[in-house]
Design a protein around this motif. Structure first.
Motif, PDB file in Angstrom:
ATOM      1  N   UNK A  38       0.835  -1.205   0.000  1.00 38.41           N
ATOM      2  CA  UNK A  38       0.000   0.000   0.000  1.00 38.41           C
ATOM      3  C   UNK A  38       0.868   1.253   0.000  1.00 38.41           C
ATOM      4  N   UNK A  39       1.983   1.218   0.714  1.00 38.31           N
ATOM      5  CA  UNK A  39       2.887   2.366   0.723  1.00 38.31           C
ATOM      6  C   UNK A  39       3.500   2.580  -0.663  1.00 38.31           C
ATOM      7  N   UNK A  40       3.885   1.471  -1.316  1.00 38.65           N
ATOM      8  CA  UNK A  40       4.478   1.599  -2.646  1.00 38.65           C
ATOM      9  C   UNK A  40       3.446   2.055  -3.671  1.00 38.65           C
ATOM     10  N   UNK A  41       2.186   1.686  -3.458  1.00 43.80           N
ATOM     11  CA  UNK A  41       1.126   2.150  -4.360  1.00 43.80           C
ATOM     12  C   UNK A  41       0.973   3.664  -4.272  1.00 43.80           C
ATOM     13  N   UNK A  42       1.037   4.201  -3.071  1.00 48.46           N
ATOM     14  CA  UNK A  42       0.937   5.662  -2.908  1.00 48.46           C
ATOM     15  C   UNK A  42       2.076   6.367  -3.630  1.00 48.46           C
ATOM     16  N   UNK A  43       3.280   5.801  -3.535  1.00 51.05           N
ATOM     17  CA  UNK A  43       4.422   6.395  -4.230  1.00 51.05           C
ATOM     18  C   UNK A  43       4.238   6.320  -5.740  1.00 51.05           C
ATOM     19  N   UNK A  44       3.714   5.177  -6.224  1.00 52.81           N
ATOM     20  CA  UNK A  44       3.503   5.020  -7.668  1.00 52.81           C
ATOM     21  C   UNK A  44       2.465   6.007  -8.190  1.00 52.81           C
ATOM     22  N   UNK A  47       4.004   9.408  -8.521  1.00 49.86           N
ATOM     23  CA  UNK A  47       4.908   9.476  -9.672  1.00 49.86           C
ATOM     24  C   UNK A  47       4.187   9.203 -10.994  1.00 49.86           C
ATOM     25  N   UNK A  48       2.885   8.928 -10.908  1.00 53.12           N
ATOM     26  CA  UNK A  48       2.081   8.661 -12.107  1.00 53.12           C
ATOM     27  C   UNK A  48       2.663   7.506 -12.949  1.00 53.12           C
ATOM     28  N   UNK A  49       3.013   6.436 -12.271  1.00 54.42           N
ATOM     29  CA  UNK A  49       3.529   5.262 -12.963  1.00 54.42           C
ATOM     30  C   UNK A  49       2.382   4.481 -13.599  1.00 54.42           C
ATOM     31  N   UNK A  50       2.712   3.742 -14.641  1.00 58.42           N
ATOM     32  CA  UNK A  50       1.726   2.832 -15.218  1.00 58.42           C
ATOM     33  C   UNK A  50       1.717   1.544 -14.404  1.00 58.42           C
ATOM     34  N   UNK A  51       0.706   0.700 -14.637  1.00 54.16           N
ATOM     35  CA  UNK A  51       0.616  -0.565 -13.918  1.00 54.16           C
ATOM     36  C   UNK A  51       1.821  -1.445 -14.222  1.00 54.16           C
ATOM     37  N   UNK A  52       2.238  -1.441 -15.494  1.00 56.43           N
ATOM     38  CA  UNK A  52       3.397  -2.247 -15.865  1.00 56.43           C
ATOM     39  C   UNK A  52       4.667  -1.776 -15.185  1.00 56.43           C
ATOM     40  N   UNK A  53       4.853  -0.463 -15.095  1.00 55.15           N
ATOM     41  CA  UNK A  53       6.033   0.084 -14.435  1.00 55.15           C
ATOM     42  C   UNK A  53       6.022  -0.260 -12.943  1.00 55.15           C
ATOM     43  N   UNK A  54       4.842  -0.159 -12.344  1.00 54.94           N
ATOM     44  CA  UNK A  54       4.740  -0.486 -10.917  1.00 54.94           C
ATOM     45  C   UNK A  54       5.055  -1.962 -10.676  1.00 54.94           C
ATOM     46  N   UNK A  61       8.421  -7.521  -4.194  1.00 56.10           N
ATOM     47  CA  UNK A  61       7.482  -7.296  -3.100  1.00 56.10           C
ATOM     48  C   UNK A  61       6.166  -8.028  -3.345  1.00 56.10           C
ATOM     49  N   UNK A  62       5.693  -7.983  -4.581  1.00 57.68           N
ATOM     50  CA  UNK A  62       4.449  -8.679  -4.920  1.00 57.68           C
ATOM     51  C   UNK A  62       4.596 -10.186  -4.751  1.00 57.68           C
ATOM     52  N   UNK A  63       5.755 -10.710  -5.161  1.00 57.08           N
ATOM     53  CA  UNK A  63       5.991 -12.145  -5.025  1.00 57.08           C
ATOM     54  C   UNK A  63       6.092 -12.552  -3.562  1.00 57.08           C
ATOM     55  N   UNK A  64       6.776 -11.726  -2.761  1.00 54.49           N
ATOM     56  CA  UNK A  64       6.908 -12.023  -1.333  1.00 54.49           C
ATOM     57  C   UNK A  64       5.543 -12.015  -0.653  1.00 54.49           C
ATOM     58  N   UNK A  65       4.706 -11.058  -1.026  1.00 58.12           N
ATOM     59  CA  UNK A  65       3.354 -10.997  -0.461  1.00 58.12           C
ATOM     60  C   UNK A  65       2.554 -12.250  -0.819  1.00 58.12           C
ATOM     61  N   UNK A  66       2.560 -12.621  -2.106  1.00 56.97           N
ATOM     62  CA  UNK A  66       1.788 -13.779  -2.542  1.00 56.97           C
ATOM     63  C   UNK A  66       2.294 -15.055  -1.882  1.00 56.97           C
ATOM     64  N   UNK A  67       3.620 -15.209  -1.778  1.00 57.37           N
ATOM     65  CA  UNK A  67       4.202 -16.406  -1.182  1.00 57.37           C
ATOM     66  C   UNK A  67       3.823 -16.522   0.286  1.00 57.37           C
TER      67      UNK A  67
END
Length: 235
Positions: A38-44, A47-54, A61-67
């Motif tokens: 959630x913190x990284x989403x706020x930063x993205x 910065x107006x990042x795209x979903x692919x860039x994020x 981080x996403x893999x660690x969360x899912x695992x």
């Protein structure tokens, strides 16, 4: 002559309330896993990042969360297959359960470290080591559960500790291999848990499964390897 007053026996404390408490705490632990994302989403967003860039920037981080989500869910399923609400609650049982819960509540912390730091031996050891301790505690809980239900005359599967023992052995092997070659890829060894469980039962390490008699009242087993107790016989 004075009349005697008979006092009713003290009610037996069961594990029903404990299970409700553990379920709530595990649900909170699962929820806390998402906080670093959630913190990284706020930063993205800033910065107006795209979903692919994020996704590319925070893939680990996403893999660690899912695992971690999958692993905690696996532990919860095993605990659900071990702990029955009508089991008498003893002090050793309560202490073991709280110790096991501690390893689950630590998971959001080690997951955040895993997703945010470079992979090295101490970090891998802390993550997998915590899982190994959790699995061994769950194995001891299964032994105590089987003992307490047997002492209380309640139905219990003799192979109840088989699944947590198989998982504990594999997590221990995974930890040893990860100390030699630091990598989380060793966690794929957990796919062998069903095979290891079958071998433990086959060679009588935790008791052999008995075939059902009559109407199939014997202990059944889920396809996931988690034991299911037979319903108590009607009075």
């Amino acid at each position: 002559m004075e009349a005697r007053t008979e006092t009713a026996p003290a009610p037996v404390r069961t594990s029903e309330r404990l299970i409700a408490f553990l379920d709530a705490a595990i649900a909170i632990a699962l929820t806390l896993l998402i906080l670093p994302l959630m913190e990284s989403v706020s930063e993205a967003v800033d910065e107006q990042q795209t979903l692919g860039e994020y996704a590319a920037e925070h893939s680990w981080q996403l893999l660690a969360f899912a695992l971690s989500f999958v692993i905690i869910a696996m532990f919860w399923r095993m605990h659900h297959g071990i702990q029955a609400p009508d089991t008498p609650l003893t002090q050793p049982h309560l202490t073991l359960q709280l110790a096991w819960l501690f390893t689950i509540t630590v998971m959001p912390v080690v997951t955040a470290l895993t997703g945010g730091l470079d992979t090295d031996r101490p970090l891998v050891a802390s993550y997998i080591g915590n899982l190994a301790v959790s699995a061994w505690l769950l194995f001891v809980i299964a032994l105590v559960e089987r003992r307490d239900r047997t002492a209380a005359g309640l139905p219990v599967d003799a192979t109840l500790p088989a699944t947590p023992l198989a998982v504990a052995l594999l997590f221990t092997l995974t930890l040893l291999l990860a100390l030699i070659v630091p990598s989380y890829s060793w966690l794929f060894l957990m796919a062998l848990s069903g095979l290891v469980r079958a071998m433990l039962v086959r060679f009588g390490v935790v008791g052999r499964e008995r075939p059902a008699r009559g109407g199939g009242n014997g202990a059944a087993e889920h396809s996931s390897g988690i034991e299911k107790r037979p319903p108590p016989s009607a009075p």
